[in-house]
Structure formats: structure tokens, C-alpha cells
Design a protein around this motif. Structure first.
Motif, PDB file in Angstrom:
ATOM      1  N   PHE A  54      25.090   2.724 -28.121  1.00  0.00           N
ATOM      2  CA  PHE A  54      24.606   1.446 -28.625  1.00  0.00           C
ATOM      3  C   PHE A  54      23.444   1.667 -29.591  1.00  0.00           C
ATOM      4  N   THR A  55      23.437   0.908 -30.666  1.00  0.00           N
ATOM      5  CA  THR A  55      22.321   0.948 -31.600  1.00  0.00           C
ATOM      6  C   THR A  55      21.201   0.056 -31.083  1.00  0.00           C
ATOM      7  N   SER A  56      20.068   0.107 -31.778  1.00  0.00           N
ATOM      8  CA  SER A  56      18.951  -0.761 -31.416  1.00  0.00           C
ATOM      9  C   SER A  56      19.344  -2.231 -31.551  1.00  0.00           C
ATOM     10  N   GLU A  57      20.162  -2.551 -32.572  1.00  0.00           N
ATOM     11  CA  GLU A  57      20.608  -3.933 -32.757  1.00  0.00           C
ATOM     12  C   GLU A  57      21.508  -4.377 -31.605  1.00  0.00           C
ATOM     13  N   HIS A  58      22.377  -3.476 -31.138  1.00  0.00           N
ATOM     14  CA  HIS A  58      23.232  -3.824 -29.998  1.00  0.00           C
ATOM     15  C   HIS A  58      22.392  -4.097 -28.758  1.00  0.00           C
ATOM     16  N   ARG A  59      21.396  -3.246 -28.510  1.00  0.00           N
ATOM     17  CA  ARG A  59      20.560  -3.418 -27.322  1.00  0.00           C
ATOM     18  C   ARG A  59      19.724  -4.696 -27.430  1.00  0.00           C
ATOM     19  N   THR A  60      19.287  -5.036 -28.623  1.00  0.00           N
ATOM     20  CA  THR A  60      18.559  -6.291 -28.799  1.00  0.00           C
ATOM     21  C   THR A  60      19.464  -7.477 -28.492  1.00  0.00           C
ATOM     22  N   THR A  61      20.715  -7.413 -28.951  1.00  0.00           N
ATOM     23  CA  THR A  61      21.672  -8.482 -28.650  1.00  0.00           C
ATOM     24  C   THR A  61      21.885  -8.602 -27.149  1.00  0.00           C
ATOM     25  N   MET A  62      22.093  -7.475 -26.462  1.00  0.00           N
ATOM     26  CA  MET A  62      22.328  -7.515 -25.018  1.00  0.00           C
ATOM     27  C   MET A  62      21.126  -8.096 -24.281  1.00  0.00           C
ATOM     28  N   ARG A  63      19.951  -7.665 -24.670  1.00  0.00           N
ATOM     29  CA  ARG A  63      18.739  -8.147 -23.997  1.00  0.00           C
ATOM     30  C   ARG A  63      18.555  -9.641 -24.208  1.00  0.00           C
ATOM     31  N   THR A  64      18.767 -10.103 -25.436  1.00  0.00           N
ATOM     32  CA  THR A  64      18.582 -11.523 -25.732  1.00  0.00           C
ATOM     33  C   THR A  64      19.596 -12.373 -24.994  1.00  0.00           C
ATOM     34  N   MET A  65      20.854 -11.957 -25.008  1.00  0.00           N
ATOM     35  CA  MET A  65      21.883 -12.722 -24.319  1.00  0.00           C
ATOM     36  C   MET A  65      21.622 -12.773 -22.806  1.00  0.00           C
ATOM     37  N   ALA A  66      21.060 -11.693 -22.261  1.00  0.00           N
ATOM     38  CA  ALA A  66      20.795 -11.648 -20.822  1.00  0.00           C
ATOM     39  C   ALA A  66      19.653 -12.572 -20.424  1.00  0.00           C
ATOM     40  N   ARG A  67      18.746 -12.857 -21.362  1.00  0.00           N
ATOM     41  CA  ARG A  67      17.535 -13.593 -21.014  1.00  0.00           C
ATOM     42  C   ARG A  67      17.590 -15.077 -21.357  1.00  0.00           C
ATOM     43  N   MET A  68      18.416 -15.469 -22.306  1.00  0.00           N
ATOM     44  CA  MET A  68      18.320 -16.826 -22.846  1.00  0.00           C
ATOM     45  C   MET A  68      18.386 -17.907 -21.773  1.00  0.00           C
ATOM     46  N   ARG A  69      19.468 -17.944 -21.013  1.00  0.00           N
ATOM     47  CA  ARG A  69      19.618 -18.985 -19.995  1.00  0.00           C
ATOM     48  C   ARG A  69      18.944 -18.599 -18.688  1.00  0.00           C
ATOM     49  N   HIS A  70      18.833 -17.318 -18.423  1.00  0.00           N
ATOM     50  CA  HIS A  70      18.223 -16.889 -17.174  1.00  0.00           C
ATOM     51  C   HIS A  70      16.761 -17.319 -17.111  1.00  0.00           C
ATOM     52  N   ASP A  71      16.045 -17.156 -18.213  1.00  0.00           N
ATOM     53  CA  ASP A  71      14.643 -17.549 -18.245  1.00  0.00           C
ATOM     54  C   ASP A  71      14.479 -19.053 -18.122  1.00  0.00           C
ATOM     55  N   GLN A  72      15.486 -19.798 -18.593  1.00  0.00           N
ATOM     56  CA  GLN A  72      15.401 -21.245 -18.498  1.00  0.00           C
ATOM     57  C   GLN A  72      15.349 -21.700 -17.044  1.00  0.00           C
ATOM     58  N   GLU A  73      16.035 -20.975 -16.168  1.00  0.00           N
ATOM     59  CA  GLU A  73      16.023 -21.338 -14.756  1.00  0.00           C
ATOM     60  C   GLU A  73      14.625 -21.217 -14.163  1.00  0.00           C
ATOM     61  N   GLY A  74      13.825 -20.342 -14.736  1.00  0.00           N
ATOM     62  CA  GLY A  74      12.470 -20.157 -14.249  1.00  0.00           C
ATOM     63  C   GLY A  74      11.458 -21.038 -14.962  1.00  0.00           C
ATOM     64  N   ALA A  75      11.913 -22.063 -15.676  1.00  0.00           N
ATOM     65  CA  ALA A  75      11.015 -22.980 -16.389  1.00  0.00           C
ATOM     66  C   ALA A  75      10.023 -22.198 -17.249  1.00  0.00           C
ATOM     67  N   ARG A  76      10.557 -21.460 -18.190  1.00  0.00           N
ATOM     68  CA  ARG A  76       9.738 -20.605 -19.057  1.00  0.00           C
ATOM     69  C   ARG A  76       8.632 -21.419 -19.735  1.00  0.00           C
ATOM     70  N   ARG A  77       7.432 -20.877 -19.731  1.00  0.00           N
ATOM     71  CA  ARG A  77       6.297 -21.485 -20.423  1.00  0.00           C
ATOM     72  C   ARG A  77       5.997 -20.615 -21.643  1.00  0.00           C
ATOM     73  N   GLN A  78       6.316 -21.138 -22.791  1.00  0.00           N
ATOM     74  CA  GLN A  78       6.204 -20.321 -23.989  1.00  0.00           C
ATOM     75  C   GLN A  78       5.807 -21.197 -25.164  1.00  0.00           C
ATOM     76  N   PHE A  79       4.868 -20.706 -25.949  1.00  0.00           N
ATOM     77  CA  PHE A  79       4.410 -21.463 -27.099  1.00  0.00           C
ATOM     78  C   PHE A  79       5.420 -21.367 -28.244  1.00  0.00           C
ATOM     79  N   PRO A  80       5.439 -22.376 -29.128  1.00  0.00           N
ATOM     80  CA  PRO A  80       6.422 -22.380 -30.225  1.00  0.00           C
ATOM     81  C   PRO A  80       6.413 -21.107 -31.053  1.00  0.00           C
ATOM     82  N   LEU A  81       5.240 -20.585 -31.397  1.00  0.00           N
ATOM     83  CA  LEU A  81       5.189 -19.383 -32.228  1.00  0.00           C
ATOM     84  C   LEU A  81       5.793 -18.191 -31.503  1.00  0.00           C
TER      85      LEU A  81
END
Length: 676
Positions: free
Chosen positions: A268-295
Motif C-alpha cells: 500500500f502507498t501512503s495515499e492508500h493508507r490515508t484512504t483506509m484510515r479516513t474511511m475507518a474513522r469517518m462514521r466511527h468517530d461520529q458515534e463518539g460525538a466528536r468535538r472538533q473545530f471547523p479548521l
């Protein structure tokens, strides 16, 4: 068959959700069934009223739930080679058609039911893209539209001739079942965890060996880089992924992405690993009521693409409002307006972020002023489309040139002022102290460090150290004594090598150091510095035994150079810093910034610095000074933001590091700094 173009009728309620009338309207695409996959598409477009308490039919005015699915897909190039026939369900008139892309046509053919109507919301069809006012309203309401859909259908595209999509989805399903089974019986999995891990590893290895290109091809599908998908996936009740005729629930896909990212088997390239990491976190973090600033949200998803530069912001407004602590709706991000320019869009957003200093959430120890300025420098671009933007505005069209530092400064005590554009000048007014002046810059070629070439890194680092020492001798640098000890009471070589990796804690998630805890990484750094001392500060000779330092150099010094100052400090800053730039402390920020006076030179005498045509900051005269600046902004010294800086030993100067704004005799004056 040739059809006349479909004529959109204005929506009866096209304003933004949450306003006084508390409803808005959308069009829904009713895709008519067909038992034959080869038969032409046909649909109805029906306006439907939406409100917070339920859906309501315009025809009956009786509340009822409208079941629909929202489609998430890739628009691709604006080549509309296919037609979507639309039946006029009201007037029973002739069939007209909407021109659509080949990818959307393939999605509708694949999703169409054989015997029941499928109700969809599809942005390209359900929004009149030629009507700017409607587009503004409908895009503003898209977060609500996606969150109320029964599910979001992800269309990854038609399968490849080699059936890569089908192979991957089948593999995902098998792997997820194995992982889930290991979690369903805690006692058994604890006892036999190593057996289960072997099975998982073998399944992954077998698939990668048997179909080495399938997963790579799958992860490189355009959908995974589309910016709008973030909002569509995060806000959805449920998500189902489709590739050709195959499909899986998002939960299975997410589980597999976590496994593949955590246990990389190679390939896997760095771009592939970034895709995997992002896809793994998007909805999962939502379940934990992520607190994150717009920036923070914008930086996290900066690599995702979109066609319209304004959508670099608009596509994430819904997510930012969902994740921003205390968000009160669109006011936390801004309004959507496709009638204004890219520059104006970005400037309005930066203004909104800067003025959120007075959010009353000082307990979060977050400074939007500091963070905005850091990002403005990190995302700096020479693109002709946005090169006219003020230096304090983030150009979201680009990707960050280097990682901004942690914005941990205390919240500002005073709202910033932004003078509206006059004589081609738009100014950000902040209070700050001129702390120091840059006297020299020493560049480091990090290309061998990026490639991990130890011999080349040794050679470049040795040359760099030689250039640094020569520069110190040329300018009679006051920061070291006769025993080669820097002002922090450490050897000058140790001070330099520490400066070059000063923000090692800000390494990317894909880095080795991101997998270690803070205490362990601290011990690694100290171990290296101990080895440096034992080698009598022959740093290049230490690199063979410490290749991790090469990685840290590549991470930290990307887009940065070492600089020396008049008062005897060294630090790192953006590579375009030059002699005569000033090191400033902005009010209520613990992070130094580099500013460049426009058209004037810094006057230095006896360790104090001054610049002509500047205003001292005094509460009593501040309003009058603003009026003077607003009357003729070009008559006073303005500054260009160059970026944030790390200054080694900062805090040992004229102010205690925890209180840079104490008013003691002999302190430099606090000035109004207009940043253009």
C-alpha cells in the motif's frame, strides 16, 4: 429517442431549513421499475416538503413520512452523454429528459428495482444546477437531506473487467465475519486470540497474493477522494456500498479498513493508507460525538477533491456544524453562496473563524487567531486564481505545505478587527510585539532525508552544519559563547539538531512515531541526544545508528529553513523567510509568527526594534487609530504574514514564557499590526 429538455419549475419552499417557516422543499426522483435491465430509464420528479417534525405532501398537506435514499457518487467530468427521461406526473404531458453523466446512468440502471419504484435524492437531478439561488438553498440544506434519508447509497462505479469490485467486497465480507466472530465470544477469543489472529493474517495474505491488484484498484476509485462524500457518509442514518452488482453494509467496510490500516501487510502507498484510515474513522468517530473545530475538520480532509473551489468549504459545512462544540447552525461556518468569487468565499470564512475568538469557550484553550494564521501560511499558494487574497486568508485550494503546529494558545481577550477592502487593501488588525529580527537563513536540502538515503543525508547534514556555523561567524551571532554553548546552556550542535526536529510530536498519522506513545517517543529523542553527546557531537556519524532521526528531519523541515536572529536566537520558519523579517508575538498567543514589513526596513538599536509609521496599542486611542487606518490604509506600515516559527530557547528572553504580556519597564511596545 430525442426528448425535449426538462424544464424545472421553481420550488415552492426553497429557503434554508431552520428559518422561521421551519420547512423547505426538495425534489425526489421516483425511479420507475423494470424487469429488464436493458430497458431505458424512466422517472418522476416530485416536489416534497420537508420539516423538522416529519415530511408533508404538498398535494394533501397531511403529514406523512417520505421514504427515500440519498445517492453518493462521483460526478466525474461534466460530459452528459446519457439521458434520463422524466414523465410529467401532473399534466400528463410529453416526456422530457435531463442529460446526465455516464456514471450516474450506470448507477440508476444498477439500482433500479424490477417491480417497485425506488425513491432517490440525487443532487445532479434533484437540484436545478442552472438556478444559483436554488442551488444555494438546496446545498445549504443537503446536511438535512442526507441525514433524513432512510439510507445513503454509495455508488463506487461499475465493476472492472477483472471483477475487482466483486472480489474485494466478497473478501471484505469474509474478513469482517472472521473479525466479528472473534469479538462475539470474549472468553474464547482471549484464550485463542493468537489463533484467530493467524487466521485473519492468513486470509489477508492469501487475498493479496491471489489478487494483488484488486485492492489497490478498489482503493483508487475516484469516490474515495471526493470531498462531498464526507458529509454524505458522516450524517447518514445508514450507509450501503455498491460496486457494480455487489454491495456490503458500511459497517463491514469500516471494520475491514480498521484491520487493513492497523495491520499493513505491505503493497500500500501512503495515499492508500490515508484512504483506509479516513474511511475507518469517518462514521466511527461520529458515534463518539466528536468535538472538533471547523479548521481541524478542514485540515483532516484537505486531500479530498471537488470541482468547484468554493466547495472546498461548502462540502464540509454540514460536518463542521455537526462536530463543532456548541455549534448553533450555519452561523458557525457561514452561508453558501455560489454567486461570489472564490477569494471572497475564503475571506468571509477566515473572517468568521477569526471573530470566533470571543466564543466564550476559553476553557478549551484554543485560539482561532493563531490557528487561522498558521494555516494561512501552511496553505500558501501562488495560484493565479487566489494569489490576490490577503496573506492571513487560508487558500483552501491547495494542500498544506508543512504541518502547522498545535494551536494551544489561550483564547484571545479581544476580538480582532478586519478593515473592509479599500484601495485594494483588506487588513487584519492584531496587537503584537516586535520581539526580534531575522538576520540570516540557512537552507537544508531535505530530498535525501525524504528518500531515506543515509549517505546522502549525512553529506547534506554535514554541509548544512558547516553553513550554519559559517553564517554565525559572519554575522557575529550573539547566541553562542566561546565554549560553543548556546543560550539554552547546551552545545550548539545539540541546539541545532533539536531545532531541526522541534515539532516531532506533529508527525503524520502514517509515520512510525505516530504509533508510539508520548513517553516512549520522549525517551527515543533523549537516547539519540545522549548518543550525540557520546560521539562528541559528530552528528552525521550518528545517522547510521539512528535512521529514525532522518525521518524526523524529513517531516519537520519540509518547507522550512533554519534562521538566526539579531538577539541571538535560532529557529525554523517557512523557507521564504529572509533577513529583515520580524519575529512577532501576537497578543494572547504563545507561538511566534514571522511578519514581513511591506516597503520599510526595521530600525534596530541597542537590542530594541522599531518600524516607521506604526501605531502603539493603547485601549484609550485604539478607536481613533482604527479610524486613521480605515481612512488611508496605505499610509501606514503593513505586514505580510510569512508563517509561524519555532524559536529555540524562546521564553528565556525579555518575558517569562507563561506571561509574555506583563508590563514591566523596558518591555517592547505593544503595536497595532495591520496584516495585508
Amino acid at each position: 429517442m430525442n426528448y425535449a429538455p426538462y424544464q424545472y419549475a421553481p420550488l415552492s419552499a426553497g429557503h434554508q431549513a431552520g428559518e422561521d417557516d421551519d420547512f423547505y422543499s426538495i425534489r425526489l426522483l421516483h425511479l420507475l421499475p423494470s424487469p429488464s435491465p436493458a430497458s431505458p430509464l424512466q422517472c418522476l420528479l416530485i416536489e416534497t416538503r420537508m420539516n423538522p417534525d416529519g415530511d408533508e405532501s404538498l398535494a394533501t398537506k397531511k403529514p406523512r413520512q417520505v421514504e427515500y435514499h440519498a445517492l453518493s457518487y462521483t460526478w466525474g467530468d461534466p460530459i452528459f452523454t446519457e439521458t434520463l427521461p422524466v414523465i410529467d406526473h401532473v399534466a400528463c404531458g410529453p416526456i422530457t429528459a435531463i442529460h446526465i453523466t455516464q456514471n450516474l446512468h450506470a448507477a440508476l440502471l444498477s439500482l433500479r428495482k424490477p417491480d417497485t419504484t425506488l425513491v432517490l435524492w440525487v443532487d445532479a437531478v434533484c437540484i436545478n444546477q442552472a438556478d444559483v439561488l436554488e442551488r444555494n438553498s438546496q446545498v445549504s440544506n443537503m446536511p438535512t437531506t442526507y441525514s433524513r434519508a432512510s439510507s445513503v447509497i454509495v455508488w463506487l462505479g461499475a465493476d472492472s473487467p477483472h471483477q475487482d469490485g466483486r472480489l474485494c467486497l466478497e473478501f471484505f465480507d469474509r474478513l469482517a465475519r472472521l473479525i466479528t466472530s472473534s469479538l462475539s465470544e470474549p472468553s474464547a477469543s482471549e484464550k485463542n486470540s493468537w489463533r484467530i489472529r493467524l487466521k485473519i493474517n492468513r486470509l489477508v495474505s492469501t487475498f493479496l497474493d491471489s489478487a494483488p491488484e484488486a485492492l489497490v484498484s478498489f482503493l483508487e476509485r475516484p469516490w474515495f477522494r471526493r470531498r462531498w462524500i464526507i458529509q454524505e457518509v458522516v450524517l447518514a442514518k445508514d450507509v450501503v456500498m455498491h460496486c457494480g452488482s455487489s454491495s456490503i453494509p458500511w459497517k463491514i467496510f469500516e471494520l475491514v479498513m480498521v484491520e487493513l490500516f492497523s495491520n499493513d501487510k505491505g503493497g500500500f502507498t501512503s495515499e492508500h493508507r490515508t484512504t483506509m484510515r479516513t474511511m475507518a474513522r469517518m462514521r466511527h468517530d461520529q458515534e463518539g460525538a466528536r468535538r472538533q473545530f471547523p479548521l481541524e475538520t478542514l485540515v483532516e480532509f484537505s486531500s479530498f477533491l471537488c470541482a468547484d473551489p468554493r466547495d472546498r468549504l461548502y462540502a464540509l459545512y454540514g460536518v463542521m456544524q455537526q462536530w463543532f462544540p456548541g455549534s448553533g447552525g450555519t452561523n458557525s461556518t457561514g452561508t453558501i453562496d455560489y454567486a461570489i468569487s472564490v477569494e471572497e468565499t475564503y475571506t468571509k470564512f477566515a473572517t468568521l473563524m477569526l471573530r470566533s475568538n470571543c466564543s466564550g469557550r476559553a476553557e478549551l484553550k484554543y485560539s482561532p487567531l493563531t490557528h487561522t494564521l498558521q494555516l494561512a501560511a501552511s496553505f500558501r499558494s501562488t495560484d493565479a486564481l487566489t494569489q490576490g487574497m490577503p496573506s492571513w486568508v487560508v487558500d483552501w485550494m491547495t494542500s498544506p505545505g508543512d504541518r502547522p503546529r498545535t494551536s494551544s494558545s489561550r483564547g484571545s481577550r479581544q476580538e480582532v478587527d478586519i478593515l473592509s477592502e479599500k484601495d485594494g487593501v483588506r487588513l487584519l488588525l492584531v496587537a503584537g510585539i516586535l520581539d526580534d529580527v531575522v538576520t540570516a537563513r540557512i537552507d537544508l536540502d531535505i530530498s535525501p532525508f525524504i528518500l531515506g538515503l543515509i549517505p546522502g543525508s549525512k553529506r547534506e547534514l554535514n554541509d548544512f552544519l558547516s553553513r550554519a556555523i559559517e553564517s554565525m561567524e559572519e554575522i557575529d551571532f550573539p547566541g553562542i559563547d566561546r565554549n560553543d554553548i548556546y543560550r539554552t546552556r547546551e552545545h550548539i550542535v545539540r541546539a541545532i539538531v533539536t531545532t531541526l526536529v522541534s515539532n516531532w510530536e506533529q508527525v503524520p498519522a502514517n509515520s512510525y512515531f505516530a504509533q508510539t506513545n508520548e513517553d516512549f517517543t520522549d525517551s527515543l529523542t533523549e537516547l539519540f541526544l545522549d548518543q550525540l553527546h557520546l560521539s562528541n557531537y559528530h552528528l552525521p556519524e550518528s545517522l547510521h545508528r539512528w535512521p529514525a532521526y532522518v525521518e524526523l528531519i524529513a517531516i519537520t523541515m519540509r518547507g522550512r529553513s533554519l534562521f538566526l536572529t539579531d538577539r541571538g536566537f535560532m529557529g525554523i520558519a517557512p523557507s521564504d523567510v529572509r533577513a529583515g523579517d520580524v519575529v512577532c508575538l501576537l497578543r494572547d498567543s504563545n507561538i511566534p509568527f514571522i511578519l514581513r514589513p511591506i516597503g520599510v526596513d526595521v530600525q534596530s538599536k541597542d537590542g530594541t526594534f522599531s518600524i516607521a509609521n506604526t501605531f502603539p496599542f493603547h485601549d484609550a486611542t485604539y478607536v481613533d487609530n482604527l479610524l486613521d487606518l480605515d481612512g488611508d490604509p496605505t499610509a501606514y506600515t503593513r505586514f505580510q504574514l510569512m508563517g509561524d516559527a519555532y524559536v529555540h530557547g524562546f521564553g528565556d528572553g525579555p518575558w517569562p514564557s507563561d506571561s509574555p504580556w506583563c508590563e514591566e519597564e523596558g518591555q517592547p511596545p505593544l503595536l497595532i499590526l495591520p496584516i495585508a
